[in-house]
Design an enzyme around this catalytic site. Structure first.
Site, PDB file in Angstrom:
ATOM      1  N   ARG A 100     -37.484  36.648  -1.065  1.00 44.31           N
ATOM      2  CA  ARG A 100     -36.063  36.496  -2.031  1.00 44.31           C
ATOM      3  C   ARG A 100     -35.881  38.359  -1.757  1.00 44.31           C
ATOM      4  O   ARG A 100     -36.047  39.343  -2.230  1.00 44.31           O
ATOM      5  CB  ARG A 100     -35.367  36.145  -3.297  1.00 44.31           C
ATOM      6  CG  ARG A 100     -35.051  34.584  -3.332  1.00 44.31           C
ATOM      7  CD  ARG A 100     -34.109  33.867  -2.491  1.00 44.31           C
ATOM      8  NE  ARG A 100     -33.953  32.768  -3.212  1.00 44.31           N
ATOM      9  CZ  ARG A 100     -33.884  32.050  -1.198  1.00 44.31           C
ATOM     10  NH1 ARG A 100     -35.166  32.352  -0.198  1.00 44.31           N
ATOM     11  NH2 ARG A 100     -33.883  30.889  -1.340  1.00 44.31           N
TER      12      ARG A 100
ATOM     13  N   HIS B 196     -31.457  36.530   7.206  1.00 45.15           N
ATOM     14  CA  HIS B 196     -31.937  35.446   6.227  1.00 45.15           C
ATOM     15  C   HIS B 196     -32.345  33.806   7.004  1.00 45.15           C
ATOM     16  O   HIS B 196     -31.188  33.109   6.612  1.00 45.15           O
ATOM     17  CB  HIS B 196     -31.406  34.822   4.368  1.00 45.15           C
ATOM     18  CG  HIS B 196     -31.826  34.025   3.766  1.00 45.15           C
ATOM     19  ND1 HIS B 196     -31.698  34.372   2.441  1.00 45.15           N
ATOM     20  CD2 HIS B 196     -32.501  33.599   4.113  1.00 45.15           C
ATOM     21  CE1 HIS B 196     -32.317  33.422   1.979  1.00 45.15           C
ATOM     22  NE2 HIS B 196     -32.325  32.554   2.442  1.00 45.15           N
TER      23      HIS B 196
HETATM   24  P1  NDP Z   1     -44.065  27.588  -4.444  1.00 45.29           P
HETATM   25  O1  NDP Z   1     -43.357  27.378  -5.422  1.00 45.29           O
HETATM   26  O2  NDP Z   1     -44.866  26.133  -3.410  1.00 45.29           O
HETATM   27  O3  NDP Z   1     -44.736  29.205  -3.986  1.00 45.29           O
HETATM   28  C1  NDP Z   1     -44.193  29.714  -5.108  1.00 45.29           C
HETATM   29  C2  NDP Z   1     -45.644  30.752  -5.017  1.00 45.29           C
HETATM   30  O4  NDP Z   1     -45.655  32.481  -5.929  1.00 45.29           O
HETATM   31  C3  NDP Z   1     -46.611  30.154  -5.851  1.00 45.29           C
HETATM   32  O5  NDP Z   1     -48.710  30.534  -5.014  1.00 45.29           O
HETATM   33  C4  NDP Z   1     -46.532  30.901  -7.112  1.00 45.29           C
HETATM   34  O6  NDP Z   1     -47.744  30.829  -8.306  1.00 45.29           O
HETATM   35  C5  NDP Z   1     -46.276  32.113  -7.058  1.00 45.29           C
HETATM   36  N1  NDP Z   1     -45.346  33.146  -8.095  1.00 45.29           N
HETATM   37  C6  NDP Z   1     -44.409  32.638  -8.635  1.00 45.29           C
HETATM   38  N2  NDP Z   1     -44.330  33.587  -9.639  1.00 45.29           N
HETATM   39  C7  NDP Z   1     -45.131  34.355  -9.874  1.00 45.29           C
HETATM   40  C8  NDP Z   1     -45.112  35.540 -10.474  1.00 45.29           C
HETATM   41  N3  NDP Z   1     -44.596  36.090 -11.474  1.00 45.29           N
HETATM   42  N4  NDP Z   1     -46.799  36.508 -10.318  1.00 45.29           N
HETATM   43  C9  NDP Z   1     -47.777  35.584  -9.316  1.00 45.29           C
HETATM   44  N5  NDP Z   1     -47.101  34.831  -8.549  1.00 45.29           N
HETATM   45  C10 NDP Z   1     -46.023  34.238  -8.551  1.00 45.29           C
HETATM   46  O7  NDP Z   1     -42.855  28.269  -3.509  1.00 45.29           O
HETATM   47  P2  NDP Z   1     -42.341  28.383  -1.748  1.00 45.29           P
HETATM   48  O8  NDP Z   1     -44.062  28.589  -0.936  1.00 45.29           O
HETATM   49  O9  NDP Z   1     -42.231  26.707  -0.894  1.00 45.29           O
HETATM   50  O10 NDP Z   1     -41.327  29.476  -1.879  1.00 45.29           O
HETATM   51  C11 NDP Z   1     -41.866  30.560  -1.759  1.00 45.29           C
HETATM   52  C12 NDP Z   1     -40.145  31.360  -1.309  1.00 45.29           C
HETATM   53  O11 NDP Z   1     -39.970  31.297  -0.105  1.00 45.29           O
HETATM   54  C13 NDP Z   1     -39.119  30.941  -1.864  1.00 45.29           C
HETATM   55  O12 NDP Z   1     -39.025  30.755  -3.548  1.00 45.29           O
HETATM   56  C14 NDP Z   1     -38.128  31.311  -1.417  1.00 45.29           C
HETATM   57  O13 NDP Z   1     -37.240  32.350  -2.648  1.00 45.29           O
HETATM   58  C15 NDP Z   1     -38.711  32.280  -0.588  1.00 45.29           C
HETATM   59  N6  NDP Z   1     -37.443  31.301   0.649  1.00 45.29           N
HETATM   60  C16 NDP Z   1     -37.203  31.867   1.667  1.00 45.29           C
HETATM   61  C17 NDP Z   1     -36.699  30.777   2.698  1.00 45.29           C
HETATM   62  C18 NDP Z   1     -36.222  32.080   3.963  1.00 45.29           C
HETATM   63  O14 NDP Z   1     -35.426  31.689   4.886  1.00 45.29           O
HETATM   64  N7  NDP Z   1     -36.130  34.025   3.762  1.00 45.29           N
HETATM   65  C19 NDP Z   1     -36.583  29.824   3.269  1.00 45.29           C
HETATM   66  C20 NDP Z   1     -37.794  29.712   2.443  1.00 45.29           C
HETATM   67  C21 NDP Z   1     -38.219  29.935   1.051  1.00 45.29           C
HETATM   68  P3  NDP Z   1     -48.805  29.785  -8.631  1.00 45.29           P
HETATM   69  O15 NDP Z   1     -49.133  29.235  -7.111  1.00 45.29           O
HETATM   70  O16 NDP Z   1     -49.391  29.957  -9.611  1.00 45.29           O
HETATM   71  O17 NDP Z   1     -47.475  29.132  -9.077  1.00 45.29           O
HETATM   72  C1  OXD Z   2     -34.531  28.245   0.973  1.00 40.87           C
HETATM   73  C2  OXD Z   2     -34.347  29.201   1.663  1.00 40.87           C
HETATM   74  O1  OXD Z   2     -35.111  28.582  -0.032  1.00 40.87           O
HETATM   75  O2  OXD Z   2     -33.324  28.917   2.940  1.00 40.87           O
HETATM   76  O3  OXD Z   2     -35.149  27.676   1.738  1.00 40.87           O
HETATM   77  O4  OXD Z   2     -34.374  30.442   1.024  1.00 40.87           O
END
Ligand code: NDP
Ligand code: OXD
Length: 313
Positions: free
Chosen positions: A228, A276
């Site tokens: 993000r 994005h």
């Molecule tokens: P998940 O919820 O599966 O994974 C999130 C990861 O981030 C987990 O490993 C979590 O740790 C870690 N995390 C969260 N907070 C912290 C912190 N404070 N410190 C360290 N690690 C942290 O999410 P996804 O993998 O499905 O998606 C990740 C992000 O990708 C989404 O939230 C979105 O913002 C972004 N995204 C962007 C897209 C784009 O087109 N650019 C499309 C889709 C998603 P833990 O495993 O310990 O819980």
């Molecule tokens: C998502 C995105 O969060 O598209 O899936 O950014």
């Protein structure tokens, strides 16, 4: 059940049409038209108008049509019903394509060769192998783990950083703030797949970039952010590219989207910008995912991929 579809920024017509076909004969309402708020049981949304969901007295669950729920959680009136996010192989594969593409772009110096081609210059550049490059993935969730697997298959040396330690064969696992510096110190390409939460906002700034490895074969640390825009300080990215703290960056997400034409990021030769689109949500892949989740809820009273609202993801 009746389902309300409320989508901003994507193509609402396509989503509504596909939901209507797939859910028939059950009613699917379009938030842009008149509807009876009391008739709605479920809502499938992407960045809906703040306050819209609070007006639905019989709402049982909300389905966010993307993986990240930060925009939705920003609505302080969001009703206290389960909130589900998208976890789906199509979206995951798209993100892995993006991450691998950009790791390879920087490894194989595609941008530099493009410039040389423009000058009709035949100039082989030093070419390290993936085995010499350390990739560090911040966020080892659904998306981070899939990208890690494919990067390892290509030979990259992969580490992950998350809140809880993610144990994956072949991946060096770091967890929490105490281990962040050690994670950064062994990282040449930093891939960011974190959610935006109060804890992660603004994390990607000069202090963090300065801790990345400086002894790597790529000639300087590289940032790839597809998590993000709120995670990053864009003024710091530009300043760090200027003074060599960063060598290059691939950015799919921005503090303000669309990225304003006035942003210096557009012109910087070390920056690769995409709007994005790293992992698009498509109605073809995701309408059935939401409808299956609703069916599960109606049948068994439970839901998949429910967001932990306290953690913010
Ligand atoms: P998940 O919820 O599966 O994974 C999130 C990861 O981030 C987990 O490993 C979590 O740790 C870690 N995390 C969260 N907070 C912290 C912190 N404070 N410190 C360290 N690690 C942290 O999410 P996804 O993998 O499905 O998606 C990740 C992000 O990708 C989404 O939230 C979105 O913002 C972004 N995204 C962007 C897209 C784009 O087109 N650019 C499309 C889709 C998603 P833990 O495993 O310990 O819980
Ligand atoms: C998502 C995105 O969060 O598209 O899936 O950014």
């Amino acid at each position: 059940m009746s389902l309300l579809v409320a989508i901003k920024g994507w193509s609402p017509n396509e989503w509504v049409a596909r939901f209507r076909v797939a859910a028939a004969p059950r009613p699917v309402l379009d938030a842009r038209e008149d509807f009876d708020p009391a008739a709605i049981h479920y809502a499938a949304v992407w960045k809906p108008e703040p306050g819209l969901l609070a007006r639905l007295p019989n709402l049982k669950a909300i389905f966010n049509l993307g993986a990240g729920v930060d925009a939705l959680l920003g609505d302080k009136t969001l009703p206290d019903v389960p909130l589900c996010r998208i976890v789906n192989p199509d979206l995951t594969a798209r993100m892995t394509e993006y991450v691998v593409l950009h790791c390879l772009t920087h490894l194989r110096q595609s941008e530099a060769y493009r410039v040389l081609q423009g000058e009709a210059r035949w100039k082989p550049l030093p070419q390290p192998s993936a085995r010499e490059v350390r990739v560090g993935i911040m966020g080892m969730g659904v998306l981070g783990q899939d990208a890690a697997e494919v990067l390892m298959r290509l030979g990259f040396r992969v580490a992950g950083w998350s809140r809880k330690r993610a144990t994956m064969p072949g991946v060096e696992a770091f967890a929490g703030h105490n281990e962040l510096s050690a994670f950064l110190a062994r990282t040449d390409i930093l891939v960011v797949l974190l959610p935006l939460t109060p804890e992660t906002r603004g994390l990607l700034g000069r202090d963090l970039f300065a801790k990345l490895a400086r002894d790597g074969v790529l000639g300087g640390p590289i940032l790839i952010n597809a998590g993000r825009g709120g995670l990053q300080e864009e003024a710091d990215i530009l300043a760090c590219l200027q003074d060599g703290t960063l060598k290059a960056a691939s950015l799919d997400v921005f503090e303000t989207e669309p990225l304003p034409a006035s942003s210096a990021l557009w012109q910087h030769p070390g920056v690769i910008i995409t709007p994005h689109v790293a992992a698009d949500s498509t109605p073809e892949a995701l309408v059935s995912v939401v409808l299956e989740n609703i069916a599960l809820h109606e049948r068994e009273g439970r839901l998949m991929d429910v967001v932990d609202r306290k953690a913010g993801y």
